[in-house]
Design a protein around this motif. Structure first.
Motif, PDB file in Angstrom:
ATOM      1  N   MET A 196      -1.081  -7.673   9.504  1.00 40.68           N
ATOM      2  CA  MET A 196      -1.896  -7.035   8.643  1.00 40.68           C
ATOM      3  C   MET A 196      -1.227  -6.813   7.431  1.00 40.68           C
ATOM      4  O   MET A 196      -1.736  -6.823   6.215  1.00 40.68           O
ATOM      5  N   ILE A 197      -0.007  -5.950   7.485  1.00 43.41           N
ATOM      6  CA  ILE A 197       0.759  -5.681   6.347  1.00 43.41           C
ATOM      7  C   ILE A 197       0.983  -6.925   5.397  1.00 43.41           C
ATOM      8  O   ILE A 197       1.189  -6.880   4.357  1.00 43.41           O
ATOM      9  N   ASN A 198       1.481  -8.123   6.432  1.00 37.93           N
ATOM     10  CA  ASN A 198       1.780  -9.140   5.847  1.00 37.93           C
ATOM     11  C   ASN A 198       0.858  -9.768   4.779  1.00 37.93           C
ATOM     12  O   ASN A 198       1.055 -10.169   3.625  1.00 37.93           O
ATOM     13  N   GLU A 199      -0.478  -9.597   5.416  1.00 37.26           N
ATOM     14  CA  GLU A 199      -1.470 -10.371   4.676  1.00 37.26           C
ATOM     15  C   GLU A 199      -1.871  -9.397   3.472  1.00 37.26           C
ATOM     16  O   GLU A 199      -2.092  -9.999   2.430  1.00 37.26           O
ATOM     17  N   ALA A 200      -1.663  -7.886   3.592  1.00 36.19           N
ATOM     18  CA  ALA A 200      -1.695  -7.289   2.300  1.00 36.19           C
ATOM     19  C   ALA A 200      -0.657  -7.848   1.225  1.00 36.19           C
ATOM     20  O   ALA A 200      -1.034  -7.591  -0.172  1.00 36.19           O
ATOM     21  N   ILE A 201       0.383  -8.049   1.734  1.00 30.42           N
ATOM     22  CA  ILE A 201       1.475  -8.592   0.617  1.00 30.42           C
ATOM     23  C   ILE A 201       1.076  -9.824   0.201  1.00 30.42           C
ATOM     24  O   ILE A 201       1.216 -10.121  -1.067  1.00 30.42           O
ATOM     25  N   PHE A 202       0.738 -10.842   1.067  1.00 29.66           N
ATOM     26  CA  PHE A 202       0.074 -12.053   0.216  1.00 29.66           C
ATOM     27  C   PHE A 202      -0.899 -11.733  -1.064  1.00 29.66           C
ATOM     28  O   PHE A 202      -1.189 -12.241  -1.683  1.00 29.66           O
ATOM     29  N   ALA A 203      -1.997 -10.657  -0.409  1.00 31.93           N
ATOM     30  CA  ALA A 203      -3.012 -10.379  -1.348  1.00 31.93           C
ATOM     31  C   ALA A 203      -2.422  -9.967  -2.577  1.00 31.93           C
ATOM     32  O   ALA A 203      -3.053 -10.130  -3.761  1.00 31.93           O
ATOM     33  N   LEU A 204      -1.409  -9.103  -2.665  1.00 34.92           N
ATOM     34  CA  LEU A 204      -0.698  -8.543  -3.815  1.00 34.92           C
ATOM     35  C   LEU A 204      -0.022  -9.779  -4.575  1.00 34.92           C
ATOM     36  O   LEU A 204      -0.197  -9.864  -5.706  1.00 34.92           O
ATOM     37  N   GLN A 205       0.600 -10.599  -3.893  1.00 36.11           N
ATOM     38  CA  GLN A 205       1.396 -11.548  -4.430  1.00 36.11           C
ATOM     39  C   GLN A 205       0.355 -12.881  -5.216  1.00 36.11           C
ATOM     40  O   GLN A 205       0.703 -13.320  -6.114  1.00 36.11           O
ATOM     41  N   GLU A 206      -0.977 -12.824  -4.551  1.00 36.87           N
ATOM     42  CA  GLU A 206      -1.754 -13.672  -5.024  1.00 36.87           C
ATOM     43  C   GLU A 206      -2.564 -13.005  -6.004  1.00 36.87           C
ATOM     44  O   GLU A 206      -3.527 -13.864  -6.886  1.00 36.87           O
ATOM     45  N   GLY A 207      -2.093 -11.865  -6.449  1.00 36.86           N
ATOM     46  CA  GLY A 207      -3.004 -11.314  -7.512  1.00 36.86           C
ATOM     47  C   GLY A 207      -4.461 -10.885  -7.410  1.00 36.86           C
ATOM     48  O   GLY A 207      -5.133 -10.566  -8.269  1.00 36.86           O
ATOM     49  N   LEU A 208      -4.732 -10.775  -6.143  1.00 37.34           N
ATOM     50  CA  LEU A 208      -6.226 -10.203  -5.857  1.00 37.34           C
ATOM     51  C   LEU A 208      -6.468  -8.961  -6.269  1.00 37.34           C
ATOM     52  O   LEU A 208      -7.550  -8.757  -6.579  1.00 37.34           O
ATOM     53  N   ALA A 209      -5.524  -7.986  -6.076  1.00 34.74           N
ATOM     54  CA  ALA A 209      -5.662  -6.701  -6.749  1.00 34.74           C
ATOM     55  C   ALA A 209      -4.252  -5.872  -6.903  1.00 34.74           C
ATOM     56  O   ALA A 209      -3.280  -6.668  -6.333  1.00 34.74           O
ATOM     57  N   THR A 210      -4.184  -4.689  -7.465  1.00 37.49           N
ATOM     58  CA  THR A 210      -2.995  -4.136  -7.491  1.00 37.49           C
ATOM     59  C   THR A 210      -2.673  -3.518  -6.011  1.00 37.49           C
ATOM     60  O   THR A 210      -3.314  -3.357  -5.373  1.00 37.49           O
ATOM     61  N   ALA A 211      -1.321  -2.921  -6.039  1.00 42.27           N
ATOM     62  CA  ALA A 211      -0.999  -2.291  -4.734  1.00 42.27           C
ATOM     63  C   ALA A 211      -2.067  -1.268  -4.449  1.00 42.27           C
ATOM     64  O   ALA A 211      -2.343  -0.919  -3.422  1.00 42.27           O
ATOM     65  N   ALA A 212      -2.046  -0.442  -5.722  1.00 39.91           N
ATOM     66  CA  ALA A 212      -2.932   0.772  -5.326  1.00 39.91           C
ATOM     67  C   ALA A 212      -4.139   0.533  -5.020  1.00 39.91           C
ATOM     68  O   ALA A 212      -5.083   1.030  -4.131  1.00 39.91           O
ATOM     69  N   GLU A 213      -5.007  -0.672  -5.424  1.00 39.21           N
ATOM     70  CA  GLU A 213      -6.292  -1.196  -5.159  1.00 39.21           C
ATOM     71  C   GLU A 213      -6.318  -1.496  -3.817  1.00 39.21           C
ATOM     72  O   GLU A 213      -7.343  -1.386  -2.842  1.00 39.21           O
ATOM     73  N   ILE A 214      -5.512  -2.413  -3.272  1.00 36.32           N
ATOM     74  CA  ILE A 214      -5.366  -2.843  -1.916  1.00 36.32           C
ATOM     75  C   ILE A 214      -5.285  -1.752  -0.970  1.00 36.32           C
ATOM     76  O   ILE A 214      -6.165  -1.666   0.053  1.00 36.32           O
ATOM     77  N   ASP A 215      -4.518  -0.772  -1.324  1.00 32.25           N
ATOM     78  CA  ASP A 215      -4.105   0.678  -0.255  1.00 32.25           C
ATOM     79  C   ASP A 215      -5.686   1.099  -0.389  1.00 32.25           C
ATOM     80  O   ASP A 215      -6.347   1.633   0.802  1.00 32.25           O
ATOM     81  N   ALA A 216      -6.288   1.383  -1.564  1.00 36.94           N
ATOM     82  CA  ALA A 216      -7.399   2.293  -1.698  1.00 36.94           C
ATOM     83  C   ALA A 216      -8.696   1.224  -0.951  1.00 36.94           C
ATOM     84  O   ALA A 216      -9.332   1.953  -0.188  1.00 36.94           O
ATOM     85  N   GLY A 217      -8.566   0.040  -0.829  1.00 36.13           N
ATOM     86  CA  GLY A 217      -9.531  -0.798  -0.175  1.00 36.13           C
ATOM     87  C   GLY A 217      -9.404  -0.826   1.393  1.00 36.13           C
ATOM     88  O   GLY A 217     -10.501  -0.637   2.015  1.00 36.13           O
ATOM     89  N   MET A 218      -8.159  -0.677   1.914  1.00 35.21           N
ATOM     90  CA  MET A 218      -8.084  -0.259   3.451  1.00 35.21           C
ATOM     91  C   MET A 218      -8.333   0.877   3.814  1.00 35.21           C
ATOM     92  O   MET A 218      -8.716   1.395   4.806  1.00 35.21           O
ATOM     93  N   LYS A 219      -7.986   1.987   2.978  1.00 34.19           N
ATOM     94  CA  LYS A 219      -8.257   3.289   3.172  1.00 34.19           C
ATOM     95  C   LYS A 219      -9.719   3.601   3.375  1.00 34.19           C
ATOM     96  O   LYS A 219     -10.353   4.306   4.286  1.00 34.19           O
ATOM     97  N   LEU A 220     -10.398   3.180   2.002  1.00 34.99           N
ATOM     98  CA  LEU A 220     -11.854   3.581   2.011  1.00 34.99           C
ATOM     99  C   LEU A 220     -12.665   2.672   2.602  1.00 34.99           C
ATOM    100  O   LEU A 220     -13.768   3.192   3.211  1.00 34.99           O
ATOM    101  N   GLY A 221     -12.131   1.454   2.762  1.00 25.21           N
ATOM    102  CA  GLY A 221     -13.126   0.503   3.502  1.00 25.21           C
ATOM    103  C   GLY A 221     -13.028   0.297   4.961  1.00 25.21           C
ATOM    104  O   GLY A 221     -13.888   0.043   5.461  1.00 25.21           O
ATOM    105  N   CYS A 222     -12.133   0.765   5.477  1.00 22.22           N
ATOM    106  CA  CYS A 222     -11.441   0.605   6.878  1.00 22.22           C
ATOM    107  C   CYS A 222     -11.445   1.760   7.555  1.00 22.22           C
ATOM    108  O   CYS A 222     -10.816   2.076   8.964  1.00 22.22           O
ATOM    109  N   ASN A 223     -11.286   3.103   6.820  1.00 21.97           N
ATOM    110  CA  ASN A 223     -10.966   4.285   7.305  1.00 21.97           C
ATOM    111  C   ASN A 223      -9.571   4.533   7.781  1.00 21.97           C
ATOM    112  O   ASN A 223      -9.387   5.179   8.514  1.00 21.97           O
ATOM    113  N   HIS A 224      -8.356   3.616   7.160  1.00 22.61           N
ATOM    114  CA  HIS A 224      -7.134   3.721   7.711  1.00 22.61           C
ATOM    115  C   HIS A 224      -6.367   5.001   6.727  1.00 22.61           C
ATOM    116  O   HIS A 224      -6.863   5.280   5.663  1.00 22.61           O
TER     117      HIS A 224
END
Ligand code: NAD
Length: 285
Positions: A196-224
Motif C-alpha cells: 500500500m505504501i509502495n503504491e502511494a510512492i508510485f502515485a507520487l512518482q507519476e505525479g497524480l498528486a503531491t505527497a501532502a495530497e496523497i496522505d490527506a486522501g488516505m487519511k480523510l478518504g480511508c480514515n487512516h
C-alpha cells in the motif's frame, strides 16, 4: 502449560520492549545480548518507560519496582536455560539467527518452546536450524511493544497445535491480541501495509498528486490515522524497500516491484525521519 520465565535473545528495540511487556504482566524475563552496552540501554529504556507510566498515574511505584526486579540481563546464553519459552529478537540476519538458534536449541530443555520475532525470514527455515520444529513458532510483535496490541503468531510447516496454543495464551496474558498466520513472506500486516505504501510512492512518482495530497486522501478518504508517505518516513524508506524486495523475491510477482522513486530516495540517503528527510523535510523542526 504455564510460562513463568521468558528468555529473550537480543536487547535492542524489540527485545527490551518484549521484556517490559513480560515483566509488567508478572513474568520473569531473562534478557541476553552479546553487547553489554545494549543490555545497559535496554535497562535504561525500560526504567524510563515505566517511570513515565508512574508519572501518568497508570502504574504505582510498587508495581514499577516489581516489574524492574523481574528483568534480569546477561551476556551468558546459558542463563536462558531456565526459561520455558525463549524469544529470539536479535538482529535481522538469517545466518546470525541460524547460529543463535542452533546454540539455544542445544542448551534449552527439550520441552522449551523457541519463538522468533523475525520480520521477514521464513519460520519453517529457521525452525529447521533446531531439533524441535514442532516447538518452534513465529511471534511477530510490533514496535513499540508495550503500546502495540498485535502479535502475529506464525506457524511453520511443522509447528504443533500445542505450541500455537501456548504462545497464543501467552500473548493474551501480555494483554495483546494474537492473530494466527501461515508462514509466508511479510506474514499478514507487512504483506498488506508495505505494498500500500509502495503504491502511494508510485502515485507520487507519476505525479497524480503531491505527497501532502496523497496522505490527506488516505487519511480523510480511508480514515487512516497517518498517511502512507508520512508512515513510510516513520518506518524508514530503507526498511520499506527491504520488505518490498523480500515480497518480490518470494512471490516473483511484478505487483511487488519496489517503486523506482523509493529506490532512488534510498540511494540518495533520504531515509525518512531518521535522516531528517524523506517524503517530508524534518530538518526545519
Ligand atoms: P536491534 O538492532 O535494535 O537489536 C538487535 C539486538 O540483537 C542488538 O542489541 C544486538 O547486540 C543483539 N544481537 C546481535 N547478535 C546477537 C547474538 N549473537 N546474541 C544475542 N544478541 C545479539 O533490532 P530490533 O529492531 O530490536 O529487531 C530485532 C528483531 O525484531 C529483528 O528480527 C527484526 O526484524 C524484528 N522486528 C523489528 C521491528 C522494529 O520495528 N524494529 C518490528 C518487528 C520485528
Amino acid at each position: 502449560m504455564g510460562i513463568e520465565t521468558i528468555g529473550i535473545i537480543g536487547a535492542g528495540t524489540m527485545g527490551s520492549g518484549i521484556a517490559q511487556a513480560c515483566a509488567v504482566a508478572g513474568m520473569n524475563a531473562v534478557v541476553q545480548d552479546v553487547d553489554e552496552a545494549a543490555l545497559a540501554r535496554a535497562t535504561k529504556s525500560v526504567s524510563g518507560s515505566l517511570e513515565r507510566l508512574v508519572r501518568k498515574g497508570t502504574m504505582t511505584e510498587t508495581e514499577q519496582a516489581g516489574a524492574l526486579a523481574r528483568i534480569r540481563t546477561t551476556t551468558r546464553a546459558e542463563e536462558l536455560a531456565a526459561a520455558s519459552l525463549i524469544i529470539e529478537a536479535a538482529t535481522e540476519n538469517e545466518a546470525l539467527k541460524v547460529k543463535i538458534l542452533r546454540a539455544v536449541d542445544a542448551l534449552a530443555a527439550p520441552e522449551t518452546i523457541i519463538a522468533t520475532n523475525t520480520s521477514s525470514i521464513s519460520i519453517t527455515k529457521l525452525a529447521a536450524a533446531t531439533s524441535r520444529p514442532d516447538r518452534f513458532v513465529g511471534m511477530h510483535f510490533f514496535n513499540p511493544v508495550p503500546v502495540m496490541a498485535l502479535v502475529e503468531i506464525i506457524r511453520g510447516l511443522r509447528t504443533s497445535d500445542a505450541t500455537v496454543a501456548a504462545v497464543t495464551a501467552l500473548s493474551e496474558k501480555l494483554g495483546k491480541t494474537p492473530i494466527g498466520v501461515k508462514n509466508s513472506a511479510g506474514f499478514v500486516v507487512n504483506r498488506i501495509l508495505c505494498p500500500m505504501i509502495n503504491e502511494a510512492i508510485f502515485a507520487l512518482q507519476e505525479g497524480l498528486a503531491t505527497a501532502a495530497e496523497i496522505d490527506a486522501g488516505m487519511k480523510l478518504g480511508c480514515n487512516h490515522p497517518i498517511g502512507p508517505l508520512a508512515l513510510c518516513d516513520l518506518i524508514g524508506l530503507d526498511v520499506e524497500l527491504a520488505v518490498m524486495e523480500v515480497l518480490y523475491g518470494n512471490f516473483n510477482d511484478s505487483k511487488y516491484r519496489p517503486a523506482p522513486l523509493l529506490r532512488e530516495m534510498v540511494d540518495a540517503g533520504q531515509l525518512g525521519r531518521k535522516t531528517g528527510r524523506g517524503f517530508y523535510d524534518y530538518a526545519k523542526k
